[in-house]
Design a protein around this motif. Structure first.
Motif, PDB file in Angstrom:
ATOM      1  N   TRP A  95      65.332  72.709  49.270  1.00 19.41           N
ATOM      2  CA  TRP A  95      64.026  73.327  49.416  1.00 19.41           C
ATOM      3  C   TRP A  95      62.867  72.340  49.428  1.00 19.41           C
ATOM      4  O   TRP A  95      61.719  72.750  49.631  1.00 19.41           O
ATOM      5  N   VAL A  96      63.142  71.060  49.223  1.00 19.82           N
ATOM      6  CA  VAL A  96      62.079  70.046  49.243  1.00 19.82           C
ATOM      7  C   VAL A  96      62.400  68.941  50.239  1.00 19.82           C
ATOM      8  O   VAL A  96      61.625  68.670  51.175  1.00 19.82           O
ATOM      9  N   LEU A  97      63.530  68.268  50.054  1.00 16.38           N
ATOM     10  CA  LEU A  97      63.851  67.093  50.865  1.00 16.38           C
ATOM     11  C   LEU A  97      64.083  67.463  52.327  1.00 16.38           C
ATOM     12  O   LEU A  97      63.454  66.900  53.235  1.00 16.38           O
ATOM     13  N   ILE A  98      64.973  68.404  52.564  1.00 15.79           N
ATOM     14  CA  ILE A  98      65.296  68.781  53.949  1.00 15.79           C
ATOM     15  C   ILE A  98      64.116  69.449  54.647  1.00 15.79           C
ATOM     16  O   ILE A  98      63.796  69.112  55.799  1.00 15.79           O
ATOM     17  N   PRO A  99      63.399  70.408  54.019  1.00 13.75           N
ATOM     18  CA  PRO A  99      62.231  70.986  54.712  1.00 13.75           C
ATOM     19  C   PRO A  99      61.158  69.974  55.055  1.00 13.75           C
ATOM     20  O   PRO A  99      60.574  70.036  56.145  1.00 13.75           O
ATOM     21  N   LEU A 100      60.889  69.012  54.161  1.00 16.06           N
ATOM     22  CA  LEU A 100      59.892  67.992  54.470  1.00 16.06           C
ATOM     23  C   LEU A 100      60.299  67.178  55.689  1.00 16.06           C
ATOM     24  O   LEU A 100      59.486  66.916  56.586  1.00 16.06           O
ATOM     25  N   SER A 101      61.560  66.765  55.751  1.00 20.17           N
ATOM     26  CA  SER A 101      62.019  65.954  56.881  1.00 20.17           C
ATOM     27  C   SER A 101      61.968  66.742  58.178  1.00 20.17           C
ATOM     28  O   SER A 101      61.512  66.229  59.217  1.00 20.17           O
ATOM     29  N   VAL A 102      62.423  68.000  58.145  1.00 21.71           N
ATOM     30  CA  VAL A 102      62.431  68.823  59.363  1.00 21.71           C
ATOM     31  C   VAL A 102      61.016  69.094  59.843  1.00 21.71           C
ATOM     32  O   VAL A 102      60.717  69.012  61.051  1.00 21.71           O
ATOM     33  N   VAL A 103      60.103  69.386  58.919  1.00 23.73           N
ATOM     34  CA  VAL A 103      58.717  69.671  59.305  1.00 23.73           C
ATOM     35  C   VAL A 103      58.053  68.441  59.904  1.00 23.73           C
ATOM     36  O   VAL A 103      57.312  68.532  60.896  1.00 23.73           O
ATOM     37  N   MET A 104      58.322  67.260  59.344  1.00 22.23           N
ATOM     38  CA  MET A 104      57.722  66.045  59.879  1.00 22.23           C
ATOM     39  C   MET A 104      58.217  65.767  61.299  1.00 22.23           C
ATOM     40  O   MET A 104      57.455  65.352  62.172  1.00 22.23           O
ATOM     41  N   VAL A 105      59.492  66.017  61.542  1.00 22.04           N
ATOM     42  CA  VAL A 105      60.035  65.811  62.896  1.00 22.04           C
ATOM     43  C   VAL A 105      59.433  66.814  63.873  1.00 22.04           C
ATOM     44  O   VAL A 105      59.022  66.458  64.990  1.00 22.04           O
ATOM     45  N   LEU A 106      59.346  68.079  63.464  1.00 21.35           N
ATOM     46  CA  LEU A 106      58.792  69.093  64.356  1.00 21.35           C
ATOM     47  C   LEU A 106      57.310  68.839  64.647  1.00 21.35           C
ATOM     48  O   LEU A 106      56.849  69.039  65.773  1.00 21.35           O
ATOM     49  N   ILE A 107      56.575  68.379  63.641  1.00 23.37           N
ATOM     50  CA  ILE A 107      55.159  68.084  63.862  1.00 23.37           C
ATOM     51  C   ILE A 107      55.000  66.912  64.820  1.00 23.37           C
ATOM     52  O   ILE A 107      54.117  66.907  65.691  1.00 23.37           O
ATOM     53  N   GLY A 108      55.862  65.896  64.688  1.00 22.58           N
ATOM     54  CA  GLY A 108      55.788  64.769  65.614  1.00 22.58           C
ATOM     55  C   GLY A 108      56.070  65.173  67.046  1.00 22.58           C
ATOM     56  O   GLY A 108      55.381  64.735  67.975  1.00 22.58           O
ATOM     57  N   VAL A 109      57.088  66.027  67.243  1.00 28.24           N
ATOM     58  CA  VAL A 109      57.408  66.490  68.596  1.00 28.24           C
ATOM     59  C   VAL A 109      56.295  67.374  69.144  1.00 28.24           C
ATOM     60  O   VAL A 109      55.891  67.248  70.312  1.00 28.24           O
ATOM     61  N   LEU A 110      55.772  68.289  68.304  1.00 29.52           N
ATOM     62  CA  LEU A 110      54.688  69.165  68.746  1.00 29.52           C
ATOM     63  C   LEU A 110      53.437  68.367  69.077  1.00 29.52           C
ATOM     64  O   LEU A 110      52.751  68.658  70.072  1.00 29.52           O
ATOM     65  N   ARG A 111      53.142  67.359  68.288  1.00 33.57           N
ATOM     66  CA  ARG A 111      51.965  66.537  68.551  1.00 33.57           C
ATOM     67  C   ARG A 111      52.107  65.769  69.856  1.00 33.57           C
ATOM     68  O   ARG A 111      51.126  65.555  70.584  1.00 33.57           O
ATOM     69  N   TYR A 112      53.325  65.353  70.176  1.00 35.29           N
ATOM     70  CA  TYR A 112      53.550  64.655  71.442  1.00 35.29           C
ATOM     71  C   TYR A 112      53.252  65.560  72.625  1.00 35.29           C
ATOM     72  O   TYR A 112      52.554  65.154  73.573  1.00 35.29           O
ATOM     73  N   PHE A 113      53.744  66.813  72.585  1.00 34.51           N
ATOM     74  CA  PHE A 113      53.515  67.718  73.705  1.00 34.51           C
ATOM     75  C   PHE A 113      52.054  68.153  73.785  1.00 34.51           C
ATOM     76  O   PHE A 113      51.507  68.330  74.887  1.00 34.51           O
TER      77      PHE A 113
END
Length: 263
Positions: free
Chosen positions: A14-32
């Motif tokens: 509930w902390v480690l995995i959600p933080l990593s997934v959210v950071m990756v999704l934000i990076g991809v969304l910011r690129y588009f």
């Protein structure tokens, strides 16, 4: 002695995995998003030419020792001639990049869009992490570290008795923020994987005069000493080949093989 902690598996889920997934999704969304906000502009022919000239000069410096001395001097004169050399910038032709930015509204608008696409998502993400995940010990690094890393890895935890290898949730956010370039280069391509560290460096270096880069490259090429690395290359290759043949003959017992083949 630093205390050893047993991390709950719920922190991982509930902390480690959600933080990593959210950071990756934000990076991809910011690129588009930045790709949609990017305006198509015709590149300046002068800037492209200067960049290609600098690239060719760097390649010449890197491979100077692999061409004859006469060829190197001719190419060096072609780039560094004080009258019409490609790297020579006459006085009075240096442009002010800040004045060029203010004179071109499209350039200023693109700069503002890049800043907004970087600052706004990271501000919202940091506020989210600081509100929901503040004070968590998220993970442990599998190798020992010195006390100098405590302020970097345990941001938000004021306990000096905890081992330095433990990483807080806030520090895990910063590690993902500045360390996901390799993953983004894998899913987005090497040319599109520009992390926030590089964006900050580009923002700090915006406004540099390109003529200074040409002058610096001219100075570097002027002081480059030519030392041809391939004199008598054929003789050296023949000597190495003879040594290899003699070594192989001793290993394979060539005289016996030749004797059998002579019958």
């Amino acid at each position: 002695m630093a205390a050893d902690l047993v991390l709950d598996t719920a922190i991982r889920d509930w902390v480690l995995i959600p933080l990593s997934v959210v950071m990756v999704l934000i990076g991809v969304l910011r690129y588009f998003v930045s790709k949609l906000m990017r305006s198509s502009q015709t590149p300046d022919a002068k800037i492209v030419k200067e960049g290609q000239v600098m690239l060719r000069a760097r390649n010449l410096r890197a491979g100077a020792n692999f061409i004859p001395s006469k060829a190197f001097r001719a190419r060096k004169m072609y780039f560094c001639n004080e009258e019409n050399g490609l790297l020579f910038v006459p006085k009075g032709q240096a442009t002010n990049p800040q004045a060029q930015m203010f004179s071109d509204p499209n350039m200023a608008m693109d700069m503002m869009k890049k800043n907004l696409s970087m600052i706004i998502p990271q501000t919202l993400t940091f506020a989210w992490v600081n509100f929901f995940f503040s004070g968590f010990v998220a993970a442990k690094i599998p190798f020992p570290l010195t006390q100098r890393f405590r302020s970097m890895l345990q941001n938000g935890i004021d306990l000096s008795t905890v081992d330095v290898s433990y990483v807080s949730s806030r520090s895990w956010y910063f590690l993902n923020l500045f360390g996901l370039r390799g993953f983004f280069s894998l899913i987005l391509g090497e040319e599109n994987a520009v992390d926030d560290t590089q964006r900050m460096m580009q923002m700090g270096g915006f406004g540099m005069d390109p003529s200074k880069g040409l002058s610096a490259e001219k100075d570097n090429l002027d002081i480059t000493q030519h030392d041809w690395a391939l004199p008598n290359f054929e003789q050296r290759a023949e000597a190495v080949l003879r040594k290899f043949v003699s070594w192989a003959s001793g290993r394979m017992n060539v005289p016996n093989v030749v004797g059998v083949g002579s019958h």
